[in-house]
Design a protein around this motif. Sequence first.
Motif, PDB file in Angstrom:
ATOM      1  N   UNK A  55       4.706  -9.720  -1.277  1.00 43.06           N
ATOM      2  CA  UNK A  55       6.473  -9.643  -0.575  1.00 43.06           C
ATOM      3  C   UNK A  55       7.294  -9.580  -1.964  1.00 43.06           C
ATOM      4  N   UNK A  56       7.094 -10.176  -2.594  1.00 48.06           N
ATOM      5  CA  UNK A  56       8.116 -10.101  -3.629  1.00 48.06           C
ATOM      6  C   UNK A  56       7.724  -8.625  -4.099  1.00 48.06           C
ATOM      7  N   UNK A  82      17.545  -9.021 -10.805  1.00 43.88           N
ATOM      8  CA  UNK A  82      19.055  -8.821  -9.423  1.00 43.88           C
ATOM      9  C   UNK A  82      17.668  -9.064  -8.142  1.00 43.88           C
ATOM     10  N   UNK A  83      17.547  -8.014  -8.575  1.00 53.00           N
ATOM     11  CA  UNK A  83      16.499  -7.521  -6.901  1.00 53.00           C
ATOM     12  C   UNK A  83      15.193  -8.470  -6.833  1.00 53.00           C
ATOM     13  N   UNK A  84      14.874  -8.774  -7.930  1.00 51.11           N
ATOM     14  CA  UNK A  84      13.726  -9.899  -7.824  1.00 51.11           C
ATOM     15  C   UNK A  84      14.035 -11.238  -6.733  1.00 51.11           C
ATOM     16  N   UNK A  85      15.560 -11.781  -7.776  1.00 54.37           N
ATOM     17  CA  UNK A  85      15.849 -12.954  -7.230  1.00 54.37           C
ATOM     18  C   UNK A  85      16.136 -13.312  -5.686  1.00 54.37           C
ATOM     19  N   UNK A  87      15.091 -11.793  -3.137  1.00 55.81           N
ATOM     20  CA  UNK A  87      13.844 -11.151  -2.589  1.00 55.81           C
ATOM     21  C   UNK A  87      13.346 -12.973  -2.996  1.00 55.81           C
ATOM     22  N   UNK A  88      12.942 -13.381  -4.022  1.00 54.66           N
ATOM     23  CA  UNK A  88      12.159 -14.643  -4.217  1.00 54.66           C
ATOM     24  C   UNK A  88      13.350 -15.690  -3.438  1.00 54.66           C
ATOM     25  N   UNK A  89      14.239 -15.843  -3.309  1.00 55.69           N
ATOM     26  CA  UNK A  89      15.371 -16.476  -2.501  1.00 55.69           C
ATOM     27  C   UNK A  89      15.251 -16.025  -1.048  1.00 55.69           C
ATOM     28  N   UNK A  90      14.997 -14.597  -0.821  1.00 56.42           N
ATOM     29  CA  UNK A  90      13.922 -14.507   0.319  1.00 56.42           C
ATOM     30  C   UNK A  90      13.199 -15.456   1.424  1.00 56.42           C
ATOM     31  N   UNK A  91      12.651 -15.471   0.340  1.00 51.67           N
ATOM     32  CA  UNK A  91      10.729 -15.709   0.249  1.00 51.67           C
ATOM     33  C   UNK A  91      10.541 -17.498   1.051  1.00 51.67           C
ATOM     34  N   UNK A  92      11.658 -17.865  -0.246  1.00 53.52           N
ATOM     35  CA  UNK A  92      11.745 -19.678  -0.254  1.00 53.52           C
ATOM     36  C   UNK A  92      12.533 -19.799   1.118  1.00 53.52           C
ATOM     37  N   UNK A  93      13.310 -18.727   1.347  1.00 51.11           N
ATOM     38  CA  UNK A  93      14.127 -19.826   2.764  1.00 51.11           C
ATOM     39  C   UNK A  93      13.209 -19.747   3.745  1.00 51.11           C
TER      40      UNK A  93
ATOM     41  N   UNK C  15      27.616  -3.335  -8.920  1.00 52.84           N
ATOM     42  CA  UNK C  15      28.070  -4.053  -7.772  1.00 52.84           C
ATOM     43  C   UNK C  15      27.744  -3.713  -6.692  1.00 52.84           C
ATOM     44  N   UNK C  16      27.624  -2.261  -6.384  1.00 54.17           N
ATOM     45  CA  UNK C  16      26.775  -2.274  -4.838  1.00 54.17           C
ATOM     46  C   UNK C  16      26.373  -2.929  -4.243  1.00 54.17           C
ATOM     47  N   UNK C  17      24.537  -3.076  -5.052  1.00 53.89           N
ATOM     48  CA  UNK C  17      23.727  -3.557  -5.095  1.00 53.89           C
ATOM     49  C   UNK C  17      24.130  -4.997  -5.168  1.00 53.89           C
ATOM     50  N   UNK C  18      24.498  -6.159  -5.989  1.00 53.19           N
ATOM     51  CA  UNK C  18      25.010  -7.403  -5.698  1.00 53.19           C
ATOM     52  C   UNK C  18      25.965  -7.268  -4.285  1.00 53.19           C
ATOM     53  N   UNK C  19      26.436  -6.464  -3.853  1.00 48.94           N
ATOM     54  CA  UNK C  19      27.013  -6.952  -2.279  1.00 48.94           C
ATOM     55  C   UNK C  19      26.023  -6.638  -1.345  1.00 48.94           C
ATOM     56  N   UNK C  20      24.880  -5.836  -1.928  1.00 51.37           N
ATOM     57  CA  UNK C  20      23.700  -5.693  -0.621  1.00 51.37           C
ATOM     58  C   UNK C  20      22.945  -6.655  -0.813  1.00 51.37           C
ATOM     59  N   UNK C  21      22.597  -7.362  -1.835  1.00 49.14           N
ATOM     60  CA  UNK C  21      21.831  -8.133  -1.919  1.00 49.14           C
ATOM     61  C   UNK C  21      22.217  -9.706  -1.129  1.00 49.14           C
TER      62      UNK C  21
END
Lengths: 206, 337, 208
Positions: A55-56, A82-85, A87-93, C15-21
């Motif tokens: 998933x991640x 940032x991206x990986x973290x 999705x990992x948090x979502x998977x964890x939740x 910054x934008x993606x931080x907000x989105x995520x």
Amino acid sequence: MTKNSDTTAGIYKETLLAGLWRENPVFRLLLGMCPTLAVTAAVKPALTMGLSVIFVLVCSNIVVSLMRNLLKPHLRILMFTLTIATFVTIADLFLKAFQPEMSETLGPYVPLIIVNCIIICRAEACASKNNLLVSIIDAVGMGVGFTLTLCVLAGVRELLSTGMIFEAKVMPDWFVPWAAMSMPVGAFITLGLLLGLVNKLTKGKS
Amino acid sequence: MPDNITVSPAPHISEPVWTHRVMIDVLIGLVPAMAAAGYYFRLYALILICTCVISSVVTEWLCNLICKKPNSLGDFSAVVTGVILALSLPPGLPIWAAVIGSVFSIAIGKMVFGGLGSNIFNPAMVGRAFLTASFGMMMTTWTVPATIDSTMPRIAPENMLHARTQATPLGWSKIAIKDRNGAKIFNDEQFEATLIGEVGGCLGETSAIALLIGGLYLLIRRTINFHIPLAVLLSAFVFGSIAYLIDPDAYMQPVFHLTSGGMLLCAFFIATDPVTAPLTRRGMWIFGAGVGTITMLIRIVGAYPEGVMFSVLLMNAVTPLIDRLCKRVPAGGKPGV
Amino acid sequence: MSKIKYFVQQSWLLIVSSFCFGLLLAIANAAWSPIIEQNRINKLNVLAGRLIPKAKDFVPLEELGVEIKVKLLKGEKKKVDVYKAVTGDECFGWTFNAVGPGFQDKIELIIAVDKDFKTIAGFDVLASNESPGTGDKIKEEDFRTQFKAKPAAKLEVIKSGEARDNKILAISGATISSEAVVKIINHYVKEVKEEMQRKGLIGNDKEQ
């Protein structure tokens, strides 16, 4: 990190098979050893871990591939993490909400997917250089390869350490469990022997 | 060129020191201990020894076959590994567990590293460690020697709850440390029992006299140097004495530590394994002292009653470092300096 | 001015993606946190119900207007979740959560005692990370049943023999984990008992 292995961008099958065998993350690239050794005491947690990684991996590859032209070279690792973290948090939740038992068994190893080398390796080596479709196929190939390897390893260990596979008894009654196989030493020995076997099988072919 | 033609400058003194000669000597040295095992634990002991030897040999043969290597059975090292493993097993161990231990010893302990001479750890101890980790209960279940009535108080101090499952001198020692009644438990009669071997314990470790005879044979034949055994025993004695002097109520007399458990077996037969011990004399002293000290640390402070296996494995791990530390300087100074 | 421009140019994506995520995580958390909380409560109720089967409800002491604070094993004082096991008006015992250091990680337990704090009704493991095959056996029935009907006084770990009186037989090969569990139970039973006596919940006849 690793050499760009996806010069054959057009051939999707190649990409898929690469992750499954030729560049299997565990057996060939030796990436992601931490979960490989830590969660393979039984098949069920190994499978859960594998699915979480798939998933991640898929999500992060999609996102990275989409923004690959916008990435600033010196900020790219930051973006990957940032991206990986996320999705990992979502998977964890998700696991905590719908698989509370598994979530407890895996403990810190789900959040630790963030630092799993496979994912950042695929983001760097594949997704940031290839189009969306190739990235997704690569993620699926690598993820499934990782999951299968984990399950094989966990199958051997669970069978020997409890006499069961997937929590179903398969060994006859006289079988005495080998407790050592469920300990870290069992993980190292099984991994070593499987690596040896794979090397032996592929000797002279590549 | 045939093996029997040697071209070398004078003097032409040659001695047939080959691996298989050394191994056969070690086997001869182990005969008294095997005999004692047979005497105290009867037929089952001999069955265990044979099982270990046969499965070790078969495993080595199979490993060579699979790896397409020349047959290495001729050096008898698999037989020695099998015997030493068997002698360090508890007498009641099921046959299949002994087979697993032997296979593990040879396959993982030796052949994986590339066969005799390349292994880092003592193969027999690797197998035993795996058995201990896997079948902890079986590996600490002791049976009483067949020569004595199991209900006799000699084998177990009165305060012992389960004499049958903990009747080794080192087991009493652990309880003595907890209850602080060491002085009561360890008397001359007990000491005598550990000398002749009428106590619980692993197959080959009970009889101190049999092991001493075997050890002396090896020393006289010069199969082993005296450095390692002496260093092991001396350091253990010193460590045991310190503990005893600090609190004679809790800790047993240092001599007991030498005669009971696997100390003598380790000092003469396990720690002296030429492959996994250091090569230089200074290295041997360090290695032996390390083995003795760690064993005593585990026995006195640790959770396990016996520490020989772990101390040998730990010191095996640092053997390459010891060897590097104790490099001999060639005559005339270091080359190139 | 050009510095700010440069900064925005370089990092707008971040910054934008931080907000989105962040938004994504907030949504996921909002959607699932009630389920996670419910899971926790369910688990607690199931476990507590197994320990004191006679009781139907487990009422947190906060609802009775009492707060129990005890010293943790590490020294600081902290609130303990104590539940009163009741069916209707009749009290059958108490359960409380406990935490302490194990072999590898902290061990979280739920401990149940009878209504007078005289005997232990049992315990269960809420969370632990002990080594599988050995330390992990603290979760197993064989080890846990030993605690049933043991006096709520100082328990003692033995390595062999019979688990009579206040003796607890350690799991072979996992003495440290066994001792850790007993240490946590000893500590919490004593502390919670004293605190509850001080608050007048047990020991005098208010609750009986």
